[in-house]
Design a protein around this motif. Structure first.
Motif: not given
Length: 149
Positions: A40-42, A70-75, A77-83, A103-104
């Motif tokens: 999922s890229g996460l 939420i501790n977010l680690v997205a691989r 930028s598109a996945v991060r923006e979706m979250v 990266v967190n």
């Protein structure tokens, strides 16, 4: 504190009220779960923790002054923006704390219309440090806090 299937717990308790003498208690929900499925890229959290259904249940679970962390680690930028977009759609306020040399990214989402004013964080930091039983450099982290919504 609940250890176990977090999604099931939140779904089952989304409409429950804090009980006992702490009926005015503020609920804080911390999601810091590593994902073994990186498709999922996460890396953190697993994708089902940022699905609309879970976020809506989490919002119902939190009290008026509650907070979802939420501790977010997205691989990507598109996945991060979706979250970020999903959180913005559900919660009134959203803040981000990018951790230096890591990266967190820690996301703070609140269902309340009240929000932190970034200009008044010094006072909040002073109060927080007074309450802590151990030494923490709160000021450094607060400089990296930004309001996303």
């Amino acid at each position: 504190v609940h250890l176990g299937d977090g999604i099931k717990f939140i779904e089952e308790n989304a409409h429950s009220e804090p009980n006992g003498k702490d009926s005015d208690a503020v609920r804080i929900l911390i999601v810091d779960v590593d994902s073994s499925d990186l498709s999922s890229g996460l890396s953190c959290p697993p994708a089902n923790f940022v699905e609309d259904a879970f976020l809506m249940s989490a919002k119902k679970f939190l009290s008026a002054g509650g907070l979802l962390i939420i501790n977010l680690v997205a691989r990507s930028s598109a996945v991060r923006e979706m979250v970020i977009s999903r959180l913005k759609a559900v919660f009134e306020n959203l803040y981000s704390l990018q951790l230096e040399e890591d990266v967190n990214e820690v996301l703070f989402a609140s269902p309340s219309k009240r929000y932190l004013e970034i200009d008044h964080l010094d006072e909040a930091a002073t109060k927080l440090k007074a309450m802590l039983k151990f030494l923490v450099d709160v000021e450094s982290d607060m400089k990296n806090l930004q309001r996303l919504q």
